[in-house]
Design an enzyme around this catalytic site. Structure first.
Site, short mmCIF file in Angstrom:
data_model
loop_
_atom_site.label_atom_id
_atom_site.label_comp_id
_atom_site.label_asym_id
_atom_site.label_seq_id
_atom_site.Cartn_x
_atom_site.Cartn_y
_atom_site.Cartn_z
N CYS A 39 0.84 -1.20 0.00
CA CYS A 39 0.00 0.00 0.00
C CYS A 39 0.87 1.25 0.00
O CYS A 39 2.10 1.18 0.02
CB CYS A 39 -0.94 0.01 1.21
SG CYS A 39 -0.07 0.13 2.78
N CYS A 42 3.47 1.58 2.73
CA CYS A 42 4.71 0.83 2.49
C CYS A 42 5.67 1.67 1.66
O CYS A 42 6.88 1.71 1.94
CB CYS A 42 4.41 -0.48 1.77
SG CYS A 42 3.40 -1.64 2.71
N ASP A 441 10.30 25.59 -33.47
CA ASP A 441 11.43 25.95 -34.31
C ASP A 441 10.99 25.71 -35.76
O ASP A 441 10.16 24.83 -36.02
CB ASP A 441 12.63 25.09 -33.95
CG ASP A 441 13.77 25.26 -34.94
OD1 ASP A 441 14.20 26.40 -35.14
OD2 ASP A 441 14.20 24.25 -35.52
N ASP A 646 14.51 20.58 -32.81
CA ASP A 646 15.24 19.36 -33.19
C ASP A 646 16.75 19.52 -33.22
O ASP A 646 17.47 18.55 -33.42
CB ASP A 646 14.76 18.87 -34.56
CG ASP A 646 15.25 19.77 -35.69
OD1 ASP A 646 15.39 20.98 -35.46
OD2 ASP A 646 15.51 19.25 -36.79
N ASP A 650 18.55 24.37 -30.33
CA ASP A 650 17.24 24.43 -29.70
C ASP A 650 17.28 23.98 -28.24
O ASP A 650 16.31 24.18 -27.51
CB ASP A 650 16.23 23.55 -30.45
CG ASP A 650 15.97 24.04 -31.86
OD1 ASP A 650 15.98 25.27 -32.06
OD2 ASP A 650 15.75 23.21 -32.75
#
Length: 754
Positions: A39, A42, A441, A646, A650
């Protein structure tokens, strides 16, 4: 063995793998399984135990995967100390591989539940008979013989875990079940042994036996559902072939285990086989199914020189590839790692659960005691008061609280990965659903990223071919898309591209160097304007090409008279297929779109118009170093911003955004800086990532609502006497199963293409 990963604290702008190798390790991460957790309490106890170990920097425990991830300062004995801390907390440290549920039979582990059902059924049937006016009640000794094995043999796990919790001065689900069912069993024994001869007291053996059986049934259903939440990870692991066909020096093939393949080996891949390792295609042509890695349903044509990704499926051609990455350096290994990281992470919303679970069990024990005393004070007998207290203890088990968040995160990140969306951390997942602004971009993200040289205009009385050769020479060492376009144009004309001398790059502007005995500069018109270069006779052509939306660059020679223009270059790119429609779909969701470009105003606006963007949605002439500042400006006013890019340049902007999304077709640095990686250059994946984020967060909130609702409604009802222990046990089991089942609905999600 547990998996030990050394994570560098700094990263260079090369690749993830080389960054990890080059940096000195100042932090290590250990993944290990933790057995015996039941649970949210724990989870809290294990995390506290791990964080107390000297040198541990952070510890995150996941109930759904029964695993822990620990970050610490490297130390020779730290592995053993971490394992000892888990054991001392009352749990079983295991290998990381054991933490992942296996792809077992649907009925695996059902035997204890079946035995419990068989032993409990004769105790429950007489209760049903009473409703029909039939008296089938078993003698007390028979009830004792049926209930006791369930209580102390099948239920031994609750006593063991509950005892460990008590020794640690803590509490968990097992302690509540052990106390509650033991009270019911003990009450039945007392009533039986203290009853007068020849009388049949009402016993509660069936309550204790049925509660234990129902809890076991709930845990079994929970484990079965957990195996479905980890299906995505298991499916990714299954993409790794076990054997590779290695070409020997003699030209013969030898089958070797994939683990023994070395960098630079040449592998044969037959039609229909999975590609065993990342590599470059050397011989043959084929089509490759990369759908499991990128979500792209259509096969991709591959020619010699193209990259092949391990785990994808070869089409109908026999090919030979040269291995370019092995082990953890491969794309598949990094994808698996990203998904595992996301599933091991803890969402910010989980903090509320952690705060509640830390005090939950002690509070429930107090409520149970108050229930007992309250009924006794109201005049009810010990029998009635104890049964109501037992019902409180049983229904209050916080299993669902611990599963609500991780189950939804695992299901959401798993289905996203199948569709080519890799969510690297839970924070990005939780933030993405709040996004109201998406910044893109331009080059390589919204456009194809392969601009062509569409015009080369030489200055009067200057040889055009000679100037193109010079321009190509200056650009030959650059990976910039415009530089590659110049080199490609020269090569198409059959020109030999010479190596320049003293080449120096000027970030965001261009480069300069010597070709032969002459010195040249090549770069953007903005740079030339900063240097005071007069376009002279090239000015009308520049104005015309800018009006047509072309990106311009200028070749300039450094002479004794100053900087003299030698040639004007115009470049054009194409929008990606489907990019315009994808942007329109985002706008339809009420999201503001912004395109950030380093191009001049005319070129950026022209491309924006082709993508369906207005002038107010285009930011032009933005230097790479200024992209992060533009993203920060977009966040002003409380806006939540996604940056999609990409390239290496960036990375700062991706990090500056609330959520960074990197195109998987770009560089490793961009992927490292982003919280979400899109495995193919499809702009539609941006909307898909926002959608799966929204749905996952919605599932988390639904799960937390139901988890809290069960307890908020159930505890008062049980305390007031409206719920029996049997009904309470059924409700507790149902809460865990319903939370996981609700999370598994995410597996039905599919990427929409509006």
């Amino acid at each position: 063995m547990a998996r030990l990963i050394i994570h560098p604290m700094t990263t260079s702008t090369t690749t993830l793998s080389s960054a990890a190798a080059a940096s000195s390790a100042s932090s290590a991460t250990l993944d290990l399984g933790v057995g015996g957790m039941t649970c949210a309490s724990c989870v809290s106890r294990v995390e506290k135990a791990l964080k107390k170990v000297p040198g541990v920097q952070n510890a995150t425990v996941n109930l759904a995967t029964e695993s822990a991830r620990v970050s610490y300062a490297p130390s020779p004995q730290m592995d053993a100390q971490i394992r000892r801390a888990v054991r001392n907390a009352g749990y079983e440290p295991r290998a990381a591989e054991e933490a992942m549920p296996e792809d077992l039979s649907p009925w695996a582990g059902f035997a204890p539940v079946a035995i419990g059902l068989l032993l409990s059924a004769p105790l429950v049937v007489p209760m049903l008979g009473d409703l029909l006016g039939k008296h089938w009640m078993l003698p007390a000794w028979q009830q004792f013989l049926l209930a006791t094995p369930v209580q102390f043999i099948l239920g031994a796990r609750f006593y063991k875990a509950g005892w460990h919790a008590l020794k640690a001065l803590s509490g968990n689900m097992d302690l509540l079940v052990a106390i509650g069912t033991s009270a019911g069993w003990g009450l039945s024994m007392w009533l039986w042994l203290s009853a007068e001869a020849d009388t049949m007291p009402h016993l509660y053996f069936e309550a204790s036996a049925v509660v234990v059986t129902l809890v076991l049934l709930g845990k079994w259903l929970e484990a079965r559902a957990k195996r479905q939440t980890t299906a995505a990870i298991r499916a990714l692991h299954a993409l790794r072939p076990e054997v590779a066909h290695v070409l020997q020096g003699s030209g013969e093939e030898a089958d070797l285990p994939v683990a023994e393949v070395l960098l630079g080996d040449r592998l044969v891949v037959r039609p229909g086989e999975r590609i065993p390792m990342d590599g470059l295609l050397q011989e043959g042509q084929t089509q490759v199914d990369e759908s499991m890695l990128t979500g792209e349903p259509l096969p991709v044509t591959k020619q010699p020189g193209d990259k092949l990704t391990g785990g994808s499926i070869n089409g109908d051609g026999r090919v030979v590839l040269q291995v370019s990455a092995v082990g953890s350096e491969s794309v598949l290994a990094q994808i698996i790692r990203l998904v595992e990281d996301a599933q091991a992470a803890k969402a910010p919303i989980q903090r509320l659960v952690d705060q509640v679970s830390a005090v939950f069990v002690p509070v429930v024990l107090v409520i149970g005691l108050l229930t007992l005393l309250g009924w006794l004070w109201a005049g009810a007998g010990m029998e009635t008061a104890l049964i109501h207290a037992v019902a409180v203890l049983v229904i209050a088990c916080p299993c669902a609280l611990g599963l609500a968040t991780p189950a939804a995160i695992m299901a959401g990140t798993g289905v996203a990965a199948k569709n080519g969306i890799l969510i690297k951390d839970a924070q990005a997942l939780e933030l993405a659903h709040k996004v109201d602004t998406v910044a893109f971009d331009k080059t390589g993200t919204l456009t194809v990223g392969r601009p062509r040289l569409v015009a080369f205009v030489a200055a009067p009385d200057v040889d055009e071919a000679a100037q193109l050769a010079i321009a190509a020479s200056l650009q030959s060492g650059s990976e910039h898309p415009l530089a590659r376009a110049v080199v490609a144009a020269a090569q198409e004309r059959g020109m030999t591209v010479a190596q320049p001398d003293g080449l120096r790059a000027v970030p965001g502007r261009g480069s300069e160097g010597e070709v032969g005995v002459r010195s040249y500069l090549i770069g953007s018109l903005r740079w030339m304007d900063e240097l005071g270069v007069d376009l002279g006779a090239l000015a009308p052509q520049a104005q015309r090409l800018q009006g047509e939306g072309a990106t311009l660059a200028l070749l300039v020679e450094r002479t004794t008279q100053g900087l003299s223009p030698r040639a004007l270059m115009a470049f054009a790119d194409e929008p990606k297929a489907g990019a315009k429609e994808a942007l329109a779909a985002l706008r339809a969701r009420g999201i503001r779109i912004v395109m950030i470009s380093g191009d001049n105003q005319g070129a950026a606006l022209a491309m924006g118009a082709r993508l369906g963007l207005g002038a107010d949605e285009v930011m032009a002439e933005v230097l790479p170093g200024d992209k992060a500042a533009k993203v920060a400006a977009l966040k002003v006013g409380g806006h939540t911003v996604v940056m999609v890019g990409d390239g290496v340049n960036d990375a700062p902007a991706l990090a500056a955004a609330d959520v960074g999304m990197a195109m998987g077709t770009g560089t490793d640095v961009a992927m490292h800086a982003a919280g979400i990686t899109l495995m193919r250059g499809d702009v539609a994946l941006v909307a898909g990532a926002l959608d799966i984020s929204h749905r996952t967060v919605m599932k988390i909130r639904q799960n937390l609502f139901w988890a809290f609702a069960y307890n908020v409604a159930g505890i008062p009802l049980a305390a007031l006497g409206f719920l029996s222990p049997v009904v309470a046990g059924a409700a507790m089991a149902l809460s865990s199963v319903s939370v996981i089942s609700n999370a598994l609905l995410l597996k039905r999600w599919r990427l929409r293409r509006d």
